[in-house]
Design a protein around this motif. Sequence first.
Motif, PDB file in Angstrom:
ATOM      1  N   GLY A 128       0.509  -1.246  -0.108  1.00 14.76           N
ATOM      2  CA  GLY A 128      -0.106   0.315   0.303  1.00 14.76           C
ATOM      3  C   GLY A 128       0.758   1.214   0.049  1.00 14.76           C
ATOM      4  O   GLY A 128       1.895   1.140  -0.057  1.00 14.76           O
ATOM      5  N   ILE A 129       0.362   2.576   0.149  1.00 15.50           N
ATOM      6  CA  ILE A 129       1.103   3.256  -0.081  1.00 15.50           C
ATOM      7  C   ILE A 129      -0.246   4.474   1.373  1.00 15.50           C
ATOM      8  O   ILE A 129      -0.673   4.533   2.188  1.00 15.50           O
ATOM      9  CB  ILE A 129       0.731   4.006  -0.963  1.00 15.50           C
ATOM     10  CG1 ILE A 129       0.930   4.207  -2.378  1.00 15.50           C
ATOM     11  CG2 ILE A 129       1.294   6.061  -1.008  1.00 15.50           C
ATOM     12  CD1 ILE A 129       2.889   3.433  -2.185  1.00 15.50           C
ATOM     13  N   LYS A 130       1.282   5.101   1.999  1.00 14.99           N
ATOM     14  CA  LYS A 130       0.347   5.436   3.428  1.00 14.99           C
ATOM     15  C   LYS A 130       0.127   7.215   3.153  1.00 14.99           C
ATOM     16  O   LYS A 130       0.092   7.931   1.866  1.00 14.99           O
ATOM     17  CB  LYS A 130       2.021   5.536   4.636  1.00 14.99           C
ATOM     18  CG  LYS A 130       3.050   4.920   4.929  1.00 14.99           C
ATOM     19  CD  LYS A 130       4.575   5.704   5.631  1.00 14.99           C
ATOM     20  CE  LYS A 130       4.815   4.032   6.539  1.00 14.99           C
ATOM     21  NZ  LYS A 130       5.966   4.459   6.613  1.00 14.99           N
ATOM     22  N   ALA A 131      -0.670   7.334   4.219  1.00 14.30           N
ATOM     23  CA  ALA A 131      -1.735   8.753   4.237  1.00 14.30           C
ATOM     24  C   ALA A 131      -2.214   8.681   2.770  1.00 14.30           C
ATOM     25  O   ALA A 131      -2.641   9.408   2.220  1.00 14.30           O
ATOM     26  CB  ALA A 131      -0.653   9.572   4.347  1.00 14.30           C
ATOM     27  N   SER A 132      -2.989   7.565   2.447  1.00 12.37           N
ATOM     28  CA  SER A 132      -3.626   6.867   1.215  1.00 12.37           C
ATOM     29  C   SER A 132      -4.654   6.315   0.662  1.00 12.37           C
ATOM     30  O   SER A 132      -5.247   5.647   2.786  1.00 12.37           O
ATOM     31  CB  SER A 132      -2.724   6.983  -0.386  1.00 12.37           C
ATOM     32  OG  SER A 132      -2.819   5.779  -0.264  1.00 12.37           O
ATOM     33  N   GLY A 133      -5.565   6.538   0.013  1.00 13.63           N
ATOM     34  CA  GLY A 133      -6.522   5.420   0.065  1.00 13.63           C
ATOM     35  C   GLY A 133      -6.587   3.831  -0.107  1.00 13.63           C
ATOM     36  O   GLY A 133      -6.622   3.300  -0.821  1.00 13.63           O
ATOM     37  N   MET A 134      -4.851   3.823  -0.441  1.00 11.97           N
ATOM     38  CA  MET A 134      -4.395   2.312  -1.624  1.00 11.97           C
ATOM     39  C   MET A 134      -3.947   1.341  -0.004  1.00 11.97           C
ATOM     40  O   MET A 134      -3.029   1.910   1.099  1.00 11.97           O
ATOM     41  CB  MET A 134      -2.834   2.860  -1.956  1.00 11.97           C
ATOM     42  CG  MET A 134      -2.523   1.263  -2.631  1.00 11.97           C
ATOM     43  SD  MET A 134      -3.828   0.127  -3.916  1.00 11.97           S
ATOM     44  CE  MET A 134      -2.587  -0.862  -4.143  1.00 11.97           C
ATOM     45  N   PRO A 135      -4.990   0.059  -0.268  1.00 14.59           N
ATOM     46  CA  PRO A 135      -4.645  -0.319   1.583  1.00 14.59           C
ATOM     47  C   PRO A 135      -3.182  -1.179   1.726  1.00 14.59           C
ATOM     48  O   PRO A 135      -2.941  -1.079   0.044  1.00 14.59           O
ATOM     49  CB  PRO A 135      -5.593  -1.382   1.480  1.00 14.59           C
ATOM     50  CG  PRO A 135      -6.158  -1.162   0.250  1.00 14.59           C
ATOM     51  CD  PRO A 135      -5.749  -0.241  -0.793  1.00 14.59           C
ATOM     52  N   HIS A 220      -2.357   6.696  -4.546  1.00 17.66           N
ATOM     53  CA  HIS A 220      -2.662   5.576  -4.642  1.00 17.66           C
ATOM     54  C   HIS A 220      -1.897   4.893  -5.270  1.00 17.66           C
ATOM     55  O   HIS A 220      -1.217   5.444  -5.945  1.00 17.66           O
ATOM     56  CB  HIS A 220      -4.125   5.893  -5.106  1.00 17.66           C
ATOM     57  CG  HIS A 220      -5.279   5.777  -4.671  1.00 17.66           C
ATOM     58  ND1 HIS A 220      -6.178   4.931  -4.041  1.00 17.66           N
ATOM     59  CD2 HIS A 220      -6.313   7.087  -4.157  1.00 17.66           C
ATOM     60  CE1 HIS A 220      -7.078   5.792  -3.552  1.00 17.66           C
ATOM     61  NE2 HIS A 220      -6.658   6.589  -3.617  1.00 17.66           N
ATOM     62  N   GLY A 221      -1.516   3.334  -4.951  1.00 17.19           N
ATOM     63  CA  GLY A 221      -0.308   3.199  -5.941  1.00 17.19           C
ATOM     64  C   GLY A 221      -0.849   2.925  -7.251  1.00 17.19           C
ATOM     65  O   GLY A 221      -2.172   2.498  -7.384  1.00 17.19           O
TER      66      GLY A 221
END
Length: 221
Positions: A128-135, A220-221
């Motif tokens: 995922g990517i921190k502080a984003s909506g990508m889990p 988001h990634g």
Amino acid sequence: MKVWKTVLATLVVSGLVIGLAAAGVVYSGAYNVGANAKHWPITHWVLTAAVHHSVEQHAADIKAPELGSEQQLLAGAANFDAMCSGCHEPPGAKPSVAAQGMYPRPPNLAHAGKEMSPGEIYWVIKNGIKASGMPAWGASHGDEEMWAMTAFIQQLPDMSKTDYDRLLMTAKADGIGHHDGESHEDGHGDAGHDDGDEHADGGHNENPSQSDSHDDAHAHG
């Protein structure tokens, strides 16, 4: 020696001033954290550069298995539709209502299929990517499932809506992967398909162009 002391004192004082100014912005509430407010240009640049180089560095030693089998693509398509299509539009679909309200906007992953290595795609799916909506899907899914989604994303640049629908129907008939209507806690929801638009661009920010959507991977990634 006196010159160096002056330089050091100047740097220390400058650092303190910058720190106090930053603290003032934070505690005053002046910075608008609303998703309808664009990042400051410097904030956008820092986040974009940080994500790009971080993903590149952390994925550098990942060795991808052989990708692209029919079984992988079926599993990847089914899981993408159930887990990811609420944010990242599939072939022939427009961005979902939720994705349209996100900032930066989640990218059309056809861009990732062109621009990122298999290892980088896999790393983003897993971590995922921190502080984003990508889990971080690695917390709930195994390597085989994540490599299947990686293989699927690699095919997105050349995939039509017809191809995508065929994969979904076959996967559902064979009981492969997640499917709409199933109860799974990690689902992202559904995105409505639009027969009139092929590869509609979502972009990762307000500009849906390919370069901007890739640059805004910090969300988001």
